[in-house]
Scaffold this motif. Sequence first.
Motif, PDB file in Angstrom:
ATOM      1  N   ILE A 137       0.844  -1.201   0.000  1.00 47.75           N
ATOM      2  CA  ILE A 137       0.000   0.000   0.000  1.00 47.75           C
ATOM      3  C   ILE A 137       0.872   1.242   0.000  1.00 47.75           C
ATOM      4  N   SER A 138       0.571   2.159  -0.910  1.00 44.91           N
ATOM      5  CA  SER A 138       1.220   3.472  -0.895  1.00 44.91           C
ATOM      6  C   SER A 138       0.121   4.527  -0.797  1.00 44.91           C
ATOM      7  N   TYR A 139       0.328   5.482   0.088  1.00 42.81           N
ATOM      8  CA  TYR A 139      -0.658   6.523   0.373  1.00 42.81           C
ATOM      9  C   TYR A 139       0.013   7.870   0.125  1.00 42.81           C
ATOM     10  N   THR A 140      -0.590   8.690  -0.733  1.00 47.75           N
ATOM     11  CA  THR A 140      -0.041  10.000  -1.079  1.00 47.75           C
ATOM     12  C   THR A 140      -1.047  11.083  -0.735  1.00 47.75           C
ATOM     13  N   ALA A 141      -0.589  12.069   0.053  1.00 47.07           N
ATOM     14  CA  ALA A 141      -1.380  13.262   0.343  1.00 47.07           C
ATOM     15  C   ALA A 141      -0.652  14.428  -0.326  1.00 47.07           C
ATOM     16  N   GLU A 142      -0.963  14.667  -1.605  1.00 44.17           N
ATOM     17  CA  GLU A 142      -0.230  15.667  -2.386  1.00 44.17           C
ATOM     18  C   GLU A 142      -0.391  17.074  -1.825  1.00 44.17           C
ATOM     19  N   ASP A 143      -1.578  17.413  -1.339  1.00 48.09           N
ATOM     20  CA  ASP A 143      -1.803  18.763  -0.804  1.00 48.09           C
ATOM     21  C   ASP A 143      -0.892  19.056   0.383  1.00 48.09           C
ATOM     22  N   ALA A 144      -0.642  18.053   1.194  1.00 45.88           N
ATOM     23  CA  ALA A 144       0.207  18.228   2.374  1.00 45.88           C
ATOM     24  C   ALA A 144       1.660  17.853   2.097  1.00 45.88           C
ATOM     25  N   GLY A 145       1.948  17.297   0.930  1.00 44.99           N
ATOM     26  CA  GLY A 145       3.299  16.870   0.600  1.00 44.99           C
ATOM     27  C   GLY A 145       3.768  15.682   1.405  1.00 44.99           C
ATOM     28  N   LEU A 146       2.850  14.747   1.707  1.00 46.90           N
ATOM     29  CA  LEU A 146       3.175  13.597   2.554  1.00 46.90           C
ATOM     30  C   LEU A 146       3.009  12.297   1.784  1.00 46.90           C
ATOM     31  N   PHE A 147       3.788  11.291   2.212  1.00 43.69           N
ATOM     32  CA  PHE A 147       3.740   9.977   1.570  1.00 43.69           C
ATOM     33  C   PHE A 147       4.077   8.909   2.605  1.00 43.69           C
ATOM     34  N   VAL A 148       3.493   7.741   2.424  1.00 49.78           N
ATOM     35  CA  VAL A 148       3.838   6.581   3.245  1.00 49.78           C
ATOM     36  C   VAL A 148       3.596   5.325   2.405  1.00 49.78           C
ATOM     37  N   ALA A 149       4.439   4.318   2.644  1.00 49.48           N
ATOM     38  CA  ALA A 149       4.277   3.026   1.978  1.00 49.48           C
ATOM     39  C   ALA A 149       4.456   1.931   3.023  1.00 49.48           C
ATOM     40  N   THR A 150       3.644   0.895   2.910  1.00 50.09           N
ATOM     41  CA  THR A 150       3.705  -0.205   3.865  1.00 50.09           C
ATOM     42  C   THR A 150       3.129  -1.469   3.231  1.00 50.09           C
ATOM     43  N   THR A 151       3.343  -2.582   3.889  1.00 46.62           N
ATOM     44  CA  THR A 151       2.698  -3.823   3.479  1.00 46.62           C
ATOM     45  C   THR A 151       1.627  -4.167   4.505  1.00 46.62           C
ATOM     46  N   LEU A 152       0.605  -4.846   4.045  1.00 39.25           N
ATOM     47  CA  LEU A 152      -0.495  -5.250   4.930  1.00 39.25           C
ATOM     48  C   LEU A 152      -0.899  -6.664   4.583  1.00 39.25           C
ATOM     49  N   HIS A 153      -0.873  -7.531   5.578  1.00 42.65           N
ATOM     50  CA  HIS A 153      -1.394  -8.884   5.432  1.00 42.65           C
ATOM     51  C   HIS A 153      -2.799  -8.860   6.018  1.00 42.65           C
ATOM     52  N   ASN A 154      -3.799  -8.903   5.167  1.00 45.46           N
ATOM     53  CA  ASN A 154      -5.183  -8.728   5.600  1.00 45.46           C
ATOM     54  C   ASN A 154      -5.682  -9.976   6.321  1.00 45.46           C
ATOM     55  N   ARG A 155      -5.478  -9.974   7.624  1.00 47.57           N
ATOM     56  CA  ARG A 155      -5.957 -11.028   8.518  1.00 47.57           C
ATOM     57  C   ARG A 155      -6.676 -10.352   9.674  1.00 47.57           C
ATOM     58  N   PRO A 156      -7.767 -10.944  10.189  1.00 47.77           N
ATOM     59  CA  PRO A 156      -8.492 -10.320  11.297  1.00 47.77           C
ATOM     60  C   PRO A 156      -7.576 -10.006  12.477  1.00 47.77           C
ATOM     61  N   GLY A 157      -7.706  -8.795  12.987  1.00 46.31           N
ATOM     62  CA  GLY A 157      -6.938  -8.385  14.154  1.00 46.31           C
ATOM     63  C   GLY A 157      -5.609  -7.700  13.852  1.00 46.31           C
ATOM     64  N   VAL A 158      -5.177  -7.698  12.609  1.00 49.57           N
ATOM     65  CA  VAL A 158      -3.902  -7.065  12.260  1.00 49.57           C
ATOM     66  C   VAL A 158      -4.070  -5.553  12.271  1.00 49.57           C
ATOM     67  N   ARG A 159      -3.112  -4.860  12.902  1.00 52.28           N
ATOM     68  CA  ARG A 159      -3.092  -3.389  12.970  1.00 52.28           C
ATOM     69  C   ARG A 159      -1.712  -2.905  12.531  1.00 52.28           C
ATOM     70  N   VAL A 160      -1.694  -1.961  11.605  1.00 56.79           N
ATOM     71  CA  VAL A 160      -0.440  -1.375  11.137  1.00 56.79           C
ATOM     72  C   VAL A 160      -0.574   0.132  11.225  1.00 56.79           C
ATOM     73  N   THR A 161       0.388   0.793  11.894  1.00 53.91           N
ATOM     74  CA  THR A 161       0.426   2.244  11.970  1.00 53.91           C
ATOM     75  C   THR A 161       1.763   2.711  11.425  1.00 53.91           C
ATOM     76  N   LYS A 162       1.720   3.652  10.471  1.00 55.89           N
ATOM     77  CA  LYS A 162       2.936   4.173   9.866  1.00 55.89           C
ATOM     78  C   LYS A 162       2.877   5.694   9.821  1.00 55.89           C
ATOM     79  N   PRO A 163       3.953   6.358  10.254  1.00 57.21           N
ATOM     80  CA  PRO A 163       4.002   7.819  10.140  1.00 57.21           C
ATOM     81  C   PRO A 163       4.210   8.237   8.687  1.00 57.21           C
ATOM     82  N   MET A 164       3.655   9.380   8.345  1.00 54.90           N
ATOM     83  CA  MET A 164       3.812   9.910   6.989  1.00 54.90           C
ATOM     84  C   MET A 164       4.995  10.873   6.956  1.00 54.90           C
ATOM     85  N   GLN A 165       5.673  10.907   5.842  1.00 59.08           N
ATOM     86  CA  GLN A 165       6.833  11.784   5.698  1.00 59.08           C
ATOM     87  C   GLN A 165       6.670  12.663   4.479  1.00 59.08           C
TER      88      GLN A 165
END
Length: 165
Positions: A137-165
Amino acid sequence: MIMTIPVLTMSLVILSILQSVEFYVIAAVVAAAIVAFSARGDKKGPARQFLFPGVLTISDSPRSPAIELICDEDGSVVLRRYGVEGMTLSGAVSIAVTVTGFDVKIKERVVEGKPGDDMVDTATFVLDFMGPERYFISYTAEDAGLFVATTLHNRPGVRVTKPMQ
């Protein structure tokens, strides 16, 4: 004179190879393999696109820009975008999601609200298209100039938190 005889012999051997039928058959097979390999294309399949509206809220304490992905029991994924700046309750945050194979590209779209309304800093989305797979997963917030990329294994109960840069 002695040196020219091996060079002349080698030249004749090379010329005889280049004039043989076998050489041209092998060259044609190699060329066909190169064309087939380059025309193969991606194995990811067609791209699918989704648009999701966000539910705006305010968190108890100010948070720096980040995303949080929470996998639910039904297979859907809750995406929270923290640290949305300059957003009021009358504004809107939505995401455009492009899925190609297991690559998920998310672009944030922001419409600021009226000045003077209550400030919000969190947008929540429910992604209901994912199966029980591993996604990049890659998430881009162009208006704020922020980006983050991560992997996610979609299994019940999994939580992933990533700071944006």
